[in-house]
Design a protein around this motif. Sequence first.
Motif, mmCIF file in Angstrom:
data_model
loop_
_atom_site.group_PDB
_atom_site.id
_atom_site.type_symbol
_atom_site.label_atom_id
_atom_site.label_comp_id
_atom_site.label_asym_id
_atom_site.label_seq_id
_atom_site.Cartn_x
_atom_site.Cartn_y
_atom_site.Cartn_z
ATOM 1 N N ALA A 129 9.143 -10.665 -2.343
ATOM 2 C CA ALA A 129 8.744 -9.262 -2.208
ATOM 3 C C ALA A 129 7.383 -9.188 -1.522
ATOM 4 O O ALA A 129 6.426 -9.853 -1.940
ATOM 5 C CB ALA A 129 8.679 -8.602 -3.577
ATOM 6 N N LEU A 130 7.297 -8.376 -0.477
ATOM 7 C CA LEU A 130 6.059 -8.190 0.287
ATOM 8 C C LEU A 130 5.769 -6.689 0.384
ATOM 9 O O LEU A 130 6.643 -5.907 0.780
ATOM 10 C CB LEU A 130 6.189 -8.791 1.683
ATOM 11 C CG LEU A 130 6.526 -10.290 1.721
ATOM 12 C CD1 LEU A 130 6.913 -10.715 3.133
ATOM 13 C CD2 LEU A 130 5.338 -11.108 1.221
ATOM 14 N N ALA A 131 4.553 -6.283 0.007
ATOM 15 C CA ALA A 131 4.206 -4.862 -0.010
ATOM 16 C C ALA A 131 4.071 -4.326 1.415
ATOM 17 O O ALA A 131 3.456 -4.968 2.276
ATOM 18 C CB ALA A 131 2.900 -4.650 -0.770
ATOM 19 N N ARG A 132 4.611 -3.144 1.641
ATOM 20 C CA ARG A 132 4.520 -2.486 2.941
ATOM 21 C C ARG A 132 4.169 -1.010 2.743
ATOM 22 O O ARG A 132 4.691 -0.349 1.848
ATOM 23 C CB ARG A 132 5.840 -2.604 3.701
ATOM 24 C CG ARG A 132 6.206 -4.031 4.100
ATOM 25 C CD ARG A 132 5.235 -4.587 5.125
ATOM 26 N NE ARG A 132 5.608 -5.916 5.588
ATOM 27 C CZ ARG A 132 5.121 -7.037 5.087
ATOM 28 N NH1 ARG A 132 4.257 -6.984 4.060
ATOM 29 N NH2 ARG A 132 5.480 -8.211 5.577
ATOM 30 N N TRP A 133 3.267 -0.517 3.607
ATOM 31 C CA TRP A 133 2.842 0.881 3.522
ATOM 32 C C TRP A 133 2.725 1.460 4.923
ATOM 33 O O TRP A 133 2.004 0.924 5.764
ATOM 34 C CB TRP A 133 1.516 0.990 2.783
ATOM 35 C CG TRP A 133 0.943 2.379 2.729
ATOM 36 C CD1 TRP A 133 1.633 3.552 2.709
ATOM 37 C CD2 TRP A 133 -0.449 2.729 2.680
ATOM 38 N NE1 TRP A 133 0.767 4.625 2.640
ATOM 39 C CE2 TRP A 133 -0.521 4.142 2.624
ATOM 40 C CE3 TRP A 133 -1.627 1.989 2.660
ATOM 41 C CZ2 TRP A 133 -1.740 4.823 2.561
ATOM 42 C CZ3 TRP A 133 -2.836 2.668 2.601
ATOM 43 C CH2 TRP A 133 -2.892 4.068 2.546
ATOM 44 N N THR A 134 3.415 2.560 5.150
ATOM 45 C CA THR A 134 3.271 3.325 6.390
ATOM 46 C C THR A 134 2.451 4.568 6.058
ATOM 47 O O THR A 134 2.931 5.492 5.395
ATOM 48 C CB THR A 134 4.640 3.732 6.960
ATOM 49 O OG1 THR A 134 5.395 2.553 7.242
ATOM 50 C CG2 THR A 134 4.462 4.521 8.248
ATOM 51 N N ARG A 135 1.214 4.561 6.500
ATOM 52 C CA ARG A 135 0.275 5.641 6.165
ATOM 53 C C ARG A 135 0.538 6.856 7.055
ATOM 54 O O ARG A 135 0.654 6.730 8.273
ATOM 55 C CB ARG A 135 -1.154 5.135 6.357
ATOM 56 C CG ARG A 135 -2.252 6.099 5.952
ATOM 57 C CD ARG A 135 -3.602 5.480 6.250
ATOM 58 N NE ARG A 135 -4.711 6.384 5.995
ATOM 59 C CZ ARG A 135 -5.949 6.182 6.424
ATOM 60 N NH1 ARG A 135 -6.233 5.078 7.137
ATOM 61 N NH2 ARG A 135 -6.908 7.064 6.172
ATOM 62 N N ASN A 136 0.618 8.024 6.424
ATOM 63 C CA ASN A 136 0.900 9.252 7.152
ATOM 64 C C ASN A 136 -0.139 9.494 8.247
ATOM 65 O O ASN A 136 -1.341 9.522 7.982
ATOM 66 C CB ASN A 136 0.911 10.451 6.198
ATOM 67 C CG ASN A 136 2.101 10.430 5.268
ATOM 68 O OD1 ASN A 136 3.126 9.831 5.582
ATOM 69 N ND2 ASN A 136 1.985 11.068 4.105
ATOM 70 N N SER A 178 -1.833 -2.940 7.480
ATOM 71 C CA SER A 178 -1.769 -4.361 7.128
ATOM 72 C C SER A 178 -1.869 -4.536 5.608
ATOM 73 O O SER A 178 -2.767 -3.966 4.971
ATOM 74 C CB SER A 178 -2.899 -5.125 7.804
ATOM 75 O OG SER A 178 -3.057 -6.406 7.248
ATOM 76 N N PRO A 179 -0.958 -5.328 5.005
ATOM 77 C CA PRO A 179 -1.043 -5.555 3.552
ATOM 78 C C PRO A 179 -2.386 -6.134 3.124
ATOM 79 O O PRO A 179 -2.906 -5.776 2.064
ATOM 80 C CB PRO A 179 0.099 -6.541 3.282
ATOM 81 C CG PRO A 179 1.064 -6.336 4.407
ATOM 82 C CD PRO A 179 0.218 -5.995 5.601
ATOM 83 N N ASP A 208 -6.039 8.393 0.595
ATOM 84 C CA ASP A 208 -4.658 8.241 1.064
ATOM 85 C C ASP A 208 -3.920 7.175 0.268
ATOM 86 O O ASP A 208 -2.717 7.312 -0.013
ATOM 87 C CB ASP A 208 -4.638 7.901 2.556
ATOM 88 C CG ASP A 208 -5.073 9.070 3.430
ATOM 89 O OD1 ASP A 208 -5.183 10.194 2.897
ATOM 90 O OD2 ASP A 208 -5.310 8.857 4.634
ATOM 91 N N LEU A 209 -4.631 6.095 -0.073
ATOM 92 C CA LEU A 209 -4.000 5.030 -0.859
ATOM 93 C C LEU A 209 -3.598 5.540 -2.239
ATOM 94 O O LEU A 209 -2.481 5.281 -2.711
ATOM 95 C CB LEU A 209 -4.945 3.838 -0.989
ATOM 96 C CG LEU A 209 -4.448 2.667 -1.852
ATOM 97 C CD1 LEU A 209 -3.175 2.078 -1.266
ATOM 98 C CD2 LEU A 209 -5.519 1.594 -1.997
ATOM 99 N N LEU A 210 -4.501 6.265 -2.890
ATOM 100 C CA LEU A 210 -4.182 6.816 -4.204
ATOM 101 C C LEU A 210 -3.015 7.798 -4.122
ATOM 102 O O LEU A 210 -2.137 7.815 -5.001
ATOM 103 C CB LEU A 210 -5.421 7.505 -4.793
ATOM 104 C CG LEU A 210 -6.596 6.595 -5.152
ATOM 105 C CD1 LEU A 210 -7.783 7.421 -5.629
ATOM 106 C CD2 LEU A 210 -6.203 5.585 -6.227
ATOM 107 N N ALA A 211 -3.021 8.614 -3.059
ATOM 108 C CA ALA A 211 -1.923 9.575 -2.881
ATOM 109 C C ALA A 211 -0.603 8.845 -2.643
ATOM 110 O O ALA A 211 0.451 9.245 -3.164
ATOM 111 C CB ALA A 211 -2.234 10.519 -1.722
ATOM 112 N N GLU A 226 4.915 5.668 -2.171
ATOM 113 C CA GLU A 226 5.148 5.438 -0.741
ATOM 114 C C GLU A 226 4.940 3.986 -0.335
ATOM 115 O O GLU A 226 5.340 3.580 0.754
ATOM 116 C CB GLU A 226 4.241 6.349 0.090
ATOM 117 C CG GLU A 226 4.578 7.825 -0.035
ATOM 118 C CD GLU A 226 3.627 8.723 0.732
ATOM 119 O OE1 GLU A 226 3.905 9.933 0.820
ATOM 120 O OE2 GLU A 226 2.604 8.213 1.244
ATOM 121 N N ILE A 227 4.293 3.203 -1.199
ATOM 122 C CA ILE A 227 4.113 1.778 -0.922
ATOM 123 C C ILE A 227 5.325 1.055 -1.508
ATOM 124 O O ILE A 227 5.542 1.068 -2.722
ATOM 125 C CB ILE A 227 2.803 1.253 -1.523
ATOM 126 C CG1 ILE A 227 1.618 2.063 -0.986
ATOM 127 C CG2 ILE A 227 2.614 -0.226 -1.206
ATOM 128 C CD1 ILE A 227 0.289 1.687 -1.591
#
Length: 527
Positions: free
Chosen positions: A302-309, A315-316, A272-275, A281-282
């Motif tokens: 700048a702070l990285a944020r990811w909403t995983r499908n 959490s970063p 999922d991270l690679l996708a 999406e990140i």
Amino acid sequence: MWRKLLSSKHLEPALVSLLAVMVWIYGEQHDAFESLVTLMETHEGWELDELFLAAVVFGLAGAFNYYRYLYKQSEEGKRRARAESDLDWLSRHDSLTGLPNRHYLKSFIDKTDRGIGRKKKQSEAKSYGLIALDLDGFKKINDLTGHAGGDRLLKQVAERITSNEAIKLAFRLGGDEFLAVVNLAETPDLEAVAENLRNSILKPIVIDGITNHIGVSVGLAKYPQDSRDLTGAINNADIAMYHAKRSGKNCVATFEPEMLELKLQRSQFEQDLLAAMARNEIKPHYQPLFDLKAGELRGFEALARWTRNGHGPVSPEKFIALAEDMGVITELSDQLLLQACKDAKTWPADLTLSFNLSLLQLSDRLVGLRILSVLGEAGLPPHRLEVEITESSLVNDMETASFVLKSLHNAGVRIALDDFGTGYSNLLQLSNLYFDRIKIDRSFIASVNTDEKQMRIVKTILSLGEGLGLHTTAEGIEEMEQMSILKDLGCDYGQGFHLGKPVDAAQTTDFIVAHFEKKASKLRVSA
């Protein structure tokens, strides 16, 4: 072989000698010798006796050389056999430690599997305990002592493993990974063996007068209890080892079926991270940074944020750590930095962008060139970028960190030391390295208004920054009272939820517009 012998240059003299012997024997049986003697005496001028003697001597010499040739061929065959045996040993053993390697392990697995095939019942097969070991902190010691010191450490670890009488076989699988095999029929308490092995490895190792402490993560599995084949049991021990590594330092973990599910979850997480990286999406979110004295907006971090499908926000700390484990942190960081620089290009020219570098990135001498390349692609001037590094990253590789910071500083990029007070920085590092700002860790700010000791620590850090000519930033300002205290103490900048939460690019633009409209409104009122 016979063809080779028949073509030998030594064969002709031997045949001559054989012919002479045959003539001799024939003469003995048919009185031919006396006739030959008579012939030689009668025709002495022909010198037949000399010719006959020469033929016999020549033939005997040829026979001797031929037999010596056969002896040499035999010795050469023995040497070749020894050399082939040595090559086979080298191909099946680690050249550094002398332990069996993966090639040997494969043959051991094949032999075990064939043994099962010949048995009517699997219960009749041998029962093995598998101990997977992975050293913790080896790279740090290798950097400190050099490759020669690292090799000596690995040799001592190998000796400590093999010195355990319960270990029947030990393999070095590569790098700092080892596998030990225990015969459970002789030693059923696998956990006790693993504990003894761990304690032995944890003992200090002295290299060139330097005492080194190495850590180890240990995973256990049993064959055939945990798997119907030996390969599966070894994989299970490896899974348990990684579970131990994630559980903390120097842990021993025994394989449980639930660990397979956790491995599958991690594998899906990685996919999922690679996708998400492939689909961008990140995203970077931005938290405002304020000048506490003037009350002015100075920039954003700048702070990285990811909403995983299907899973929601991640959490970063979790996905950044995963990216580091997977070896894709550089790609992810470059992707985020490029987007952040493009966003910052749309802000007012006096607002800066702060961006965090991970420990692994600071160990890469090319990271400075990549940052400058990203700045050029985005069209953002170097003086508008500030990179943040943590204190712990300096300890990992001081030489490379110094090189990277110097190259960035010379290009006009600003440098901030993040989480100050929680790591290993000292005055020498602060004075010799290229820093423009130190950021006081949020753990000190959280109780600055309630804890006198924390207050004194913050005062000391602020005085240190002033003495070194460095700006200071307080992280984690959550309350108005904290901001007022820090302002009175002389802290230059601040950030935290009280001043603004991290938001996406569109909301950041709205924040900037609202801030400057508010400022303009105040100016109109005062006018």
